[in-house]
Design a protein around this motif. Structure first.
Motif, mmCIF file in Angstrom:
data_model
loop_
_atom_site.group_PDB
_atom_site.id
_atom_site.type_symbol
_atom_site.label_atom_id
_atom_site.label_comp_id
_atom_site.label_asym_id
_atom_site.label_seq_id
_atom_site.Cartn_x
_atom_site.Cartn_y
_atom_site.Cartn_z
ATOM 1 N N LYS B 215 0.835 -1.208 0.000
ATOM 2 C CA LYS B 215 0.000 0.000 0.000
ATOM 3 C C LYS B 215 0.864 1.249 0.000
ATOM 4 O O LYS B 215 1.957 1.261 0.562
ATOM 5 C CB LYS B 215 -0.880 0.032 1.257
ATOM 6 N N ARG B 216 0.341 2.312 -0.640
ATOM 7 C CA ARG B 216 1.018 3.606 -0.563
ATOM 8 C C ARG B 216 -0.009 4.736 -0.641
ATOM 9 O O ARG B 216 -1.148 4.528 -1.045
ATOM 10 C CB ARG B 216 2.049 3.761 -1.692
ATOM 11 N N TYR B 217 0.420 5.929 -0.226
ATOM 12 C CA TYR B 217 -0.422 7.122 -0.380
ATOM 13 C C TYR B 217 -0.143 7.740 -1.738
ATOM 14 O O TYR B 217 1.005 7.862 -2.152
ATOM 15 C CB TYR B 217 -0.107 8.164 0.706
ATOM 16 N N GLY B 227 -7.063 7.898 2.191
ATOM 17 C CA GLY B 227 -6.863 6.461 2.080
ATOM 18 C C GLY B 227 -5.611 6.128 1.298
ATOM 19 O O GLY B 227 -5.113 6.937 0.530
ATOM 20 N N GLN B 228 -5.107 4.898 1.494
ATOM 21 C CA GLN B 228 -3.972 4.434 0.712
ATOM 22 C C GLN B 228 -4.492 3.681 -0.507
ATOM 23 O O GLN B 228 -5.647 3.264 -0.538
ATOM 24 C CB GLN B 228 -3.108 3.502 1.549
ATOM 25 N N ILE B 229 -3.620 3.531 -1.504
ATOM 26 C CA ILE B 229 -4.003 2.700 -2.648
ATOM 27 C C ILE B 229 -3.188 1.414 -2.620
ATOM 28 O O ILE B 229 -2.121 1.349 -2.013
ATOM 29 C CB ILE B 229 -3.774 3.435 -3.998
ATOM 30 N N GLU B 230 -3.728 0.395 -3.272
ATOM 31 C CA GLU B 230 -2.982 -0.849 -3.441
ATOM 32 C C GLU B 230 -1.842 -0.560 -4.397
ATOM 33 O O GLU B 230 -2.083 -0.068 -5.501
ATOM 34 C CB GLU B 230 -3.879 -1.914 -4.091
ATOM 35 N N SER B 231 -0.631 -0.840 -3.993
ATOM 36 C CA SER B 231 0.493 -0.547 -4.885
ATOM 37 C C SER B 231 1.740 -1.266 -4.428
ATOM 38 O O SER B 231 1.941 -1.496 -3.234
ATOM 39 C CB SER B 231 0.751 0.960 -4.906
ATOM 40 N N GLU B 232 2.567 -1.637 -5.397
ATOM 41 C CA GLU B 232 3.877 -2.214 -5.083
ATOM 42 C C GLU B 232 4.972 -1.210 -5.414
ATOM 43 O O GLU B 232 6.147 -1.541 -5.378
ATOM 44 C CB GLU B 232 4.093 -3.508 -5.890
ATOM 45 N N ALA B 233 4.582 0.032 -5.774
ATOM 46 C CA ALA B 233 5.569 1.014 -6.245
ATOM 47 C C ALA B 233 6.373 1.574 -5.072
ATOM 48 O O ALA B 233 5.896 2.455 -4.362
ATOM 49 C CB ALA B 233 4.857 2.128 -7.008
ATOM 50 N N ASP B 234 7.568 1.082 -4.901
ATOM 51 C CA ASP B 234 8.385 1.546 -3.780
ATOM 52 C C ASP B 234 9.605 2.347 -4.244
ATOM 53 O O ASP B 234 10.507 2.626 -3.461
ATOM 54 C CB ASP B 234 8.796 0.362 -2.891
#
Lengths: 474, 273
Positions: B215-217, B227-234
């Motif tokens: 998850k990320r903002y 809210g956070q979004i579903e994400s793998e972007a790190d």
């Protein structure tokens, strides 16, 4: 100084203009929808509005975001929406078509490099179609596509398309606008928007989406004479920095420069920077930059820098201009306004109205019948400025050849410079005028030689005909 | 004579325009302040100001603290302000909080009191003539209609149905005492431009934007309404790649926007940023 291949092509700003209800917002909404350019949230929002109000889904709601716009079904203010093709990013500027909102239309169009002029295929060319076309010509927008919309209501008939092409083309030719393309479309049905229509096999050209990618953006004028209007002078630390944006041309460390109106010369010694990666020895049109110069004489905002040897800007206090007026209060002769051109600001008055033009019919009214310029009027006038400024003709340099007029607190008009006018003949200071009155001969002629408003020499003759004084040096 | 011509790309053009706007605001408006929400946009704005003024920031930064912000934001704010030696004004509408205002009183009412009203208090207290704000046109419908220099009257209201023409780069710089100008240097940028610029300029950004545990903002605000979004972007590269393919809107995680079809228009009319 080539950059990595991954750089994005500069975006293209396109304004969409035309008569009210000819379907501008619908064409744009459809284009965005068909190209999948809209985030899911935007479509959900429009569907929710349609559901809440019991109205059908309107593509126009994607742009007409204000509650008032959706309730009245018209565009009030200009909207900018972005979308992308594989080629580049676009900003589509939706301009209102209602006459009442012409100021917003001009605001939108002033930020565009190209235009889509939308004409209803059934109603044909209307008053605002022509007025908007006139404004495009005044703003110097030459890249125009004419979209003949609502072709579904015109039975997809080629004859309707050809008639509008003929009518609009004849009007545009008078303005010096030659549209690059005419495209028959239906925003509502999606014909010739994102893909070629099956309903109009007689149309051999591209649909709108493909046609957009064929437009070429304005190239920054790097190969022209330098135009660097001074925006500000900073002394935050030991560096004295002259800041501004290069509107045309290029500049390098070591270049000799001339600063107008005065014309003083000095040399560029450095481009200051904050971070080491921004260090440079030259800068080009489009850059917001700053320079340090060899001779630190007084510089001020508004002056225009060129390279010594480049064509200098014009200088003077009288300008022949073409202007449009957007103020509720009419533009009046001899009333004081503030003119803003480039980064200069100077008090200005309309000395004379040369002609008033009906932007819709192109009818002209001669000067002697016109005392003021009203809301949405277009006119050619002579402006007289309180102080000398540097400028260009709009046809030579756009950024230093256009201006706005401020009435009180508000921008109430704008226009383009057609030419520099000579100083008015016989302008005397009050002192000189008193002197002349005291020395008028009983019969015959008094010749007054004037320089900078002051009398240099008087000559009396016995001739009877007073032929007037035509400026300096007789 | 052949000379290398540097062709400006999209980010160069956006940067040049924003710097021009910042310099106009500094030159033409009297007392100036910049809103710094700690988010990506206003941090880009901070960076652009440093560039425009050669490492100096000749005006204060303002953070309207609702006391509901995500805690990491406050820690980040204080650290960066110290590192960059910012003149930072932190303001809270304490009276409203003491009176019990919070998201449970209704999200729009809460935004109105803690953000809009808080902002008005700062403008009044310091007598600002100009406020630089990092809003973008692509964020949301009513913001897409903004001017670069947008006047606010005594009551801070935005008279959006009667906006003045804004021609070329001749901005509104004449206004009566008591009014102020909202300056929007980032209006023409989109979300992807912001991230590509952050990557290009190596701008330090709060790590709440980077994915942790899937998850990320994507947009930052108050903890309760964001809210956070579903994400793998790190990483920056992954965020940019993700945004190129997303179909959800940036503010989808901002709950106040969903209260009403015209929520943002209504908030902004009253003076919301």
């Amino acid at each position: 100084m080539g950059k990595a291949l991954e750089q994005k092509e500069a975006g293209l700003n396109i304004v969409v203009v035309g008569h009210v209800d000819h379907g501008k917002s619908t064409v744009i909404g459809r284009l965005l929808y068909d190209t999948g350019s809209l985030p899911q949230g935007a479509i959900d929002k429009v569907e929710k509005i349609a559901h809440d109000t019991g109205k059908p889904f309107e593509y126009a709601y994607l742009l007409d975001a204000f509650e008032e716009e959706q309730q009245q079904g018209i565009t009030i203010d200009t909207t900018r929406i972005q979308f992308s093709t594989a080629k580049r990013d676009y900003v589509i500027i939706d301009a209102p078509g209602h006459k009442e909102f012409l100021k917003n239309m001009i605001s939108g169009a002033a930020g565009a490099e190209a235009a889509l002029l939308i004409v209803d295929g059934k109603q044909g060319v209307q008053e605002q179609s022509r007025r908007h076309a006139y404004m495009l010509s005044l703003l110097g927008i030459k890249k125009v596509y004419v979209l003949v919309n609502k072709m579904d209501l015109a039975g997809y008939a080629e004859i309707a398309f050809v008639k509008i092409k003929h009518d609009m083309g004849a009007f545009l030719a008078e303005l010096g606008i030659y549209p690059l393309k005419y495209i028959p479309v239906s925003g509502l049905q999606g014909d010739n928007i994102a893909s070629k229509s099956v309903h109009m096999p007689w149309y051999q050209g591209e649909p709108l989406l493909e046609a957009l990618d064929l437009l070429e953006g304005e190239q920054a004028a790097v190969d022209r004479a330098l135009r660097l209007p001074i925006q500000d002078v900073y002394k935050f630390d030991s560096r004295r920095i002259i800041a501004g944006r290069i509107e045309a041309g290029q500049l390098a460390v070591g270049d000799e420069i001339a600063i107008y109106p005065g014309g003083r010369k000095t040399k560029v010694v450095a481009f200051p920077y904050w971070q080491a990666k921004d260090q440079r020895t030259q800068a080009f049109a489009g850059a917001s930059t700053g320079i340090q110069v060899a001779d630190e004489f007084f510089n001020q905002r508004g002056e225009i820098i060129t390279r010594a040897g480049d064509t200098p800007p014009l200088t003077g206090k009288r300008l022949r201009v073409s202007l449009f007026w957007l103020g509720k209060k009419p533009l009046q002769l001899n009333r004081r306004y503030k003119l803003k051109l480039g980064t200069q600001e100077v008090e200005a008055q309309v000395e004379s109205i040369e002609k008033l033009i009906d932007a819709s019919s192109l009818d002209q009214r001669a000067a002697d019948t016109v005392k003021e310029i009203r809301l949405n009027d277009v006119a050619e006038v002579i402006l007289k400025l309180k102080e000398e400024i540097a400028f260009d003709r709009f046809q030579d340099y756009q950024a230093t050849g256009r201006f706005v007029l401020v009435d009180g607190y508000d921008v109430a008009g704008g226009g383009i410079v057609l030419a520099a006018e000579k100083e008015a003949p016989g302008e005397f200071s009050q002192k000189a005028m008193r002197y002349i009155m005291n020395h008028l001969p009983q019969n015959g002629e008094l010749i007054v030689v004037v320089k900078d408003g002051e009398i240099v020499r008087l000559e009396r003759t016995e001739r009877e005909v007073f032929s007037g004084i035509d400026g300096e040096g007789i | 004579m052949s000379q290398a011509i540097e062709t400006a790309d999209k980010l160069d053009k956006l940067e040049a325009e924003s710097i021009y706007i910042l310099r106009e605001a500094y030159k033409k408006l009297g007392k100036l302040g910049m809103l710094w929400s700690i988010g990506k946009d206003s941090t880009v704005l901070l960076w652009l100001a440093k560039k425009a003024f050669y490492g100096h920031c000749p005006f204060p930064f303002i953070h309207v603290d609702t006391k509901h912000k995500i805690p990491e934001m406050i820690a980040y704010r204080d650290r960066v302000a110290k590192e960059l030696n910012l003149d930072l004004i932190v303001h809270t509408n304490q009276a409203a909080i003491d009176a019990g205002m919070g998201p449970d009183k209704g999200r729009l009412a809460c935004c109105q009191a803690l953000k809009t009203e808080g902002l008005k208090q700062v403008v009044k207290e310091y007598g600002f003539d100009g406020l630089i704000v990092g809003v973008r046109r692509d964020e949301e419908g009513s913001r897409s209609k903004e001017r670069v220099f947008s006047e606010r009257k005594e009551d801070d209201a935005w008279d959006y149905a009667n906006q003045l023409p804004e021609l070329w780069d001749q901005f509104k710089t004449d206004f009566p005492k008591g009014h102020h100008i909202r300056v929007h240097p980032l209006l023409a940028w989109n979300e992807l431009d912001i991230w590509e610029y952050i990557r290009r300029e190596n701008i330090p950004i709060i790590d709440l934007y980077f994915a942790k545990n899937g998850k990320r903002y994507r947009s930052l605000g108050c903890a309760c309404c964001t809210g956070q979004i579903e994400s793998e972007a790190d990483t920056l590269d992954k965020i940019i790649e993700e945004l190129k393919h997303t179909t959800t809107s940036e503010r989808a995680g901002r709950k106040q926007d969903q209260e009403d079809s015209y929520a943002m228009q209504k908030l902004r009319k009253e003076g919301y940023m």
